[in-house]
Design an enzyme around this catalytic site. Sequence first.
Site, PDB file in Angstrom:
ATOM      1  CG  LEU A 182      -1.882  -1.162   1.373  1.00 35.75           C
ATOM      2  CD1 LEU A 182      -2.822  -0.929   2.550  1.00 35.75           C
ATOM      3  CD2 LEU A 182      -2.684  -1.407   0.106  1.00 35.75           C
TER       4      LEU A 182
ATOM      5  CG  ASN B 108       6.186  -5.979   5.931  1.00 36.08           C
ATOM      6  OD1 ASN B 108       5.281  -6.140   5.141  1.00 36.08           O
ATOM      7  ND2 ASN B 108       6.960  -4.914   5.908  1.00 36.08           N
TER       8      ASN B 108
ATOM      9  N   GLY C 279       1.359  -5.463   0.988  1.00 32.90           N
ATOM     10  CA  GLY C 279       0.359  -5.499  -0.090  1.00 32.90           C
ATOM     11  C   GLY C 279       0.901  -6.109  -1.380  1.00 32.90           C
TER      12      GLY C 279
HETATM   13  C1  LIG Z   1       3.478   1.446   8.257  1.00 29.34           C
HETATM   14  C2  LIG Z   1       2.058   1.087   8.043  1.00 29.34           C
HETATM   15  C3  LIG Z   1       1.338   1.107   9.309  1.00 29.34           C
HETATM   16  C4  LIG Z   1       0.043   1.019   9.450  1.00 29.34           C
HETATM   17  C5  LIG Z   1      -0.918   0.841   8.343  1.00 29.34           C
HETATM   18  C6  LIG Z   1      -2.177   0.470   8.922  1.00 29.34           C
HETATM   19  C7  LIG Z   1      -2.922  -0.483   8.419  1.00 29.34           C
HETATM   20  C8  LIG Z   1      -2.650  -1.320   7.151  1.00 29.34           C
HETATM   21  C9  LIG Z   1      -3.159  -2.716   7.364  1.00 29.34           C
HETATM   22  C10 LIG Z   1      -3.414  -3.583   6.434  1.00 29.34           C
HETATM   23  C11 LIG Z   1      -3.341  -3.214   5.037  1.00 29.34           C
HETATM   24  C12 LIG Z   1      -3.329  -4.367   4.224  1.00 29.34           C
HETATM   25  C13 LIG Z   1      -2.006  -4.901   4.236  1.00 29.34           C
HETATM   26  C14 LIG Z   1      -1.052  -4.077   3.479  1.00 29.34           C
HETATM   27  C15 LIG Z   1      -0.277  -3.184   4.139  1.00 29.34           C
HETATM   28  C16 LIG Z   1       0.763  -2.471   3.398  1.00 29.34           C
HETATM   29  O1  LIG Z   1       1.038  -2.745   2.256  1.00 29.34           O
HETATM   30  S1  LIG Z   1       1.576  -1.205   4.225  1.00 29.34           S
HETATM   31  C17 LIG Z   1       2.999  -0.863   3.213  1.00 29.34           C
HETATM   32  C18 LIG Z   1       4.096  -1.732   3.677  1.00 29.34           C
HETATM   33  N1  LIG Z   1       5.223  -1.656   2.753  1.00 29.34           N
HETATM   34  C19 LIG Z   1       6.467  -1.784   3.173  1.00 29.34           C
HETATM   35  O2  LIG Z   1       6.739  -1.991   4.339  1.00 29.34           O
HETATM   36  C20 LIG Z   1       7.539  -1.660   2.120  1.00 29.34           C
HETATM   37  C21 LIG Z   1       8.332  -0.417   2.278  1.00 29.34           C
HETATM   38  N2  LIG Z   1       9.326  -0.284   1.242  1.00 29.34           N
HETATM   39  C22 LIG Z   1      10.468  -0.996   1.234  1.00 29.34           C
HETATM   40  O3  LIG Z   1      10.733  -1.827   2.057  1.00 29.34           O
HETATM   41  C23 LIG Z   1      11.409  -0.700   0.105  1.00 29.34           C
HETATM   42  O4  LIG Z   1      11.058   0.526  -0.465  1.00 29.34           O
HETATM   43  C24 LIG Z   1      11.471  -1.783  -0.992  1.00 29.34           C
HETATM   44  C25 LIG Z   1      12.173  -3.049  -0.431  1.00 29.34           C
HETATM   45  C26 LIG Z   1      10.097  -2.156  -1.512  1.00 29.34           C
HETATM   46  C27 LIG Z   1      12.320  -1.249  -2.183  1.00 29.34           C
HETATM   47  O5  LIG Z   1      13.564  -0.823  -1.741  1.00 29.34           O
HETATM   48  P1  LIG Z   1      14.439   0.142  -2.670  1.00 29.34           P
HETATM   49  O6  LIG Z   1      14.478  -0.362  -4.035  1.00 29.34           O
HETATM   50  O7  LIG Z   1      15.739   0.326  -1.954  1.00 29.34           O
HETATM   51  O8  LIG Z   1      13.640   1.512  -2.745  1.00 29.34           O
HETATM   52  P2  LIG Z   1      13.526   2.652  -1.622  1.00 29.34           P
HETATM   53  O9  LIG Z   1      13.292   2.057  -0.288  1.00 29.34           O
HETATM   54  O10 LIG Z   1      14.694   3.572  -1.764  1.00 29.34           O
HETATM   55  O11 LIG Z   1      12.190   3.386  -2.059  1.00 29.34           O
HETATM   56  C28 LIG Z   1      12.128   4.251  -3.192  1.00 29.34           C
HETATM   57  C29 LIG Z   1      11.143   5.359  -2.910  1.00 29.34           C
HETATM   58  O12 LIG Z   1       9.844   4.775  -2.734  1.00 29.34           O
HETATM   59  C30 LIG Z   1       9.311   5.165  -1.469  1.00 29.34           C
HETATM   60  N3  LIG Z   1       8.495   4.041  -0.952  1.00 29.34           N
HETATM   61  C31 LIG Z   1       8.881   2.809  -0.670  1.00 29.34           C
HETATM   62  N4  LIG Z   1       7.852   2.053  -0.266  1.00 29.34           N
HETATM   63  C32 LIG Z   1       6.785   2.847  -0.290  1.00 29.34           C
HETATM   64  C33 LIG Z   1       5.393   2.653   0.024  1.00 29.34           C
HETATM   65  N5  LIG Z   1       4.912   1.482   0.460  1.00 29.34           N
HETATM   66  N6  LIG Z   1       4.572   3.704  -0.120  1.00 29.34           N
HETATM   67  C34 LIG Z   1       5.017   4.907  -0.542  1.00 29.34           C
HETATM   68  N7  LIG Z   1       6.319   5.151  -0.851  1.00 29.34           N
HETATM   69  C35 LIG Z   1       7.175   4.145  -0.729  1.00 29.34           C
HETATM   70  C36 LIG Z   1      10.532   5.440  -0.601  1.00 29.34           C
HETATM   71  O13 LIG Z   1      10.213   6.286   0.469  1.00 29.34           O
HETATM   72  C37 LIG Z   1      11.446   6.094  -1.609  1.00 29.34           C
HETATM   73  O14 LIG Z   1      11.002   7.432  -1.753  1.00 29.34           O
HETATM   74  P3  LIG Z   1      12.042   8.604  -2.088  1.00 29.34           P
HETATM   75  O15 LIG Z   1      13.099   8.564  -1.018  1.00 29.34           O
HETATM   76  O16 LIG Z   1      12.591   8.265  -3.451  1.00 29.34           O
HETATM   77  O17 LIG Z   1      11.212   9.849  -2.053  1.00 29.34           O
END
Ligand SMILES: CC/C=C\C/C=C\C/C=C\CCC/C=C/C(=O)SCCNC(=O)CCNC(=O)[C@H](O)C(C)(C)COP(=O)(O)OP(=O)(O)OC[C@H]1O[C@@H](n2cnc3c(N)ncnc32)[C@H](O)[C@@H]1OP(=O)(O)O
Length: 306
Positions: A115, A182, A160
């Site tokens: 997400l 996670n 997600g």
């Molecule tokens: C924290 C949430 C807490 C509560 C939420 C509450 C309820 C939700 C409950 C259920 C929902 C259903 C289940 C789903 C939940 C979700 O999906 S929550 C999202 C969880 N996602 C993550 O934990 C992944 C986070 N990202 C990473 O680990 C890494 O980015 C990556 C391994 C995917 C990729 O690594 P890299 O290639 O090194 O890239 P970067 O980390 O440098 O990222 C580039 C750029 O993108 C931005 N970014 C990364 N992930 C997200 C994201 N999920 N949403 C928005 N933006 C994201 C990151 O900040 C970087 O931005 P800039 O620095 O370039 O501006």
Amino acid sequence: MLLTLFESHTHFFLSMFQKMILTKIISNTLSLHKKQLIEWLPAVRYFSSPTNPLVNVDVNDKSGIAVVTMNRKPVNGLSLELFEAMSKALDDLENNRIRGAILTSSCPTVFSAGLDLNELYQPDKKRFKAFWTTFQDVWLKLYGSSFPTAAAINGHAPAGGCFLAISCEYRVMCPDYKIGLNETRLGIIAPIFLRASMRNTVSNREAEKALTLGTLYSTEDALKIGLIDEIAIYKVKAIERCENFLAQFNNVSSIARSFTKRSLRQKDLEELENCREEDFNIFWSNLIEPSVQKQIGDYMQSLKKK
Ligand SMILES: CC/C=C\C/C=C\C/C=C\CCC/C=C/C(=O)SCCNC(=O)CCNC(=O)[C@H](O)C(C)(C)COP(=O)(O)OP(=O)(O)OC[C@H]1O[C@@H](n2cnc3c(N)ncnc32)[C@H](O)[C@@H]1OP(=O)(O)O
């Protein structure tokens, strides 16, 4: 037997008139509802459409298999707009009666980062409602699709991202990436439909461990617990393996296949259908907790600092 014969002789283009006659004959024979039969007719028209810049759909005219590519750089963060584009693409695929779909990503090292955290941080209720409802729609359409589905996981698939992959029927992943749910590590309680998809993929025991610990698995470990089905060295190979999986259904009645899938997934689909509003309310009240908002804000900062 009758259905298999019917299907094997209808792979060529059928005019509306032929469709009506065939439908009438079979409808009389099987006493089935006419509308249902029209819906069951095998694929007659495939399309390769530019659709939406966020989701590219490319259908192979020969195999009838669609490659659905998420295209929201840099990490395919699942925003309202991306979900809307996916929802529309899934409708188009269903209406065009394709023979299978492969979900993949245009980002070089990320399948989907889950997400979009910007949707979760300091959310506007109206937009968030649309976001969550479209998220539910996408899951209902993907998990409950009448066509077979596979995911070519060509990069990291946390939260997600993993969820989309496990909503498909088969997963091929490239090496050296991470996949898993996670959410608990982020202080989130996995919603009802996420738990269902996980239980449908790995054993109940593995699902419990994976969800409560919030483990992110390496590609190799994901294979060991059955979270993915195969490893492929790079994206093209992953798509090929998915195509091989989907091609196996060429010798299976599509009606029998689709009904069997539906009956196995029906309970999970109904569970969400019956509590969509409640699911939103629970999630919303959890999300706007100041402690959860702080956690999301800190987490976003930590990602930016990397
Ligand atoms: C924290 C949430 C807490 C509560 C939420 C509450 C309820 C939700 C409950 C259920 C929902 C259903 C289940 C789903 C939940 C979700 O999906 S929550 C999202 C969880 N996602 C993550 O934990 C992944 C986070 N990202 C990473 O680990 C890494 O980015 C990556 C391994 C995917 C990729 O690594 P890299 O290639 O090194 O890239 P970067 O980390 O440098 O990222 C580039 C750029 O993108 C931005 N970014 C990364 N992930 C997200 C994201 N999920 N949403 C928005 N933006 C994201 C990151 O900040 C970087 O931005 P800039 O620095 O370039 O501006």
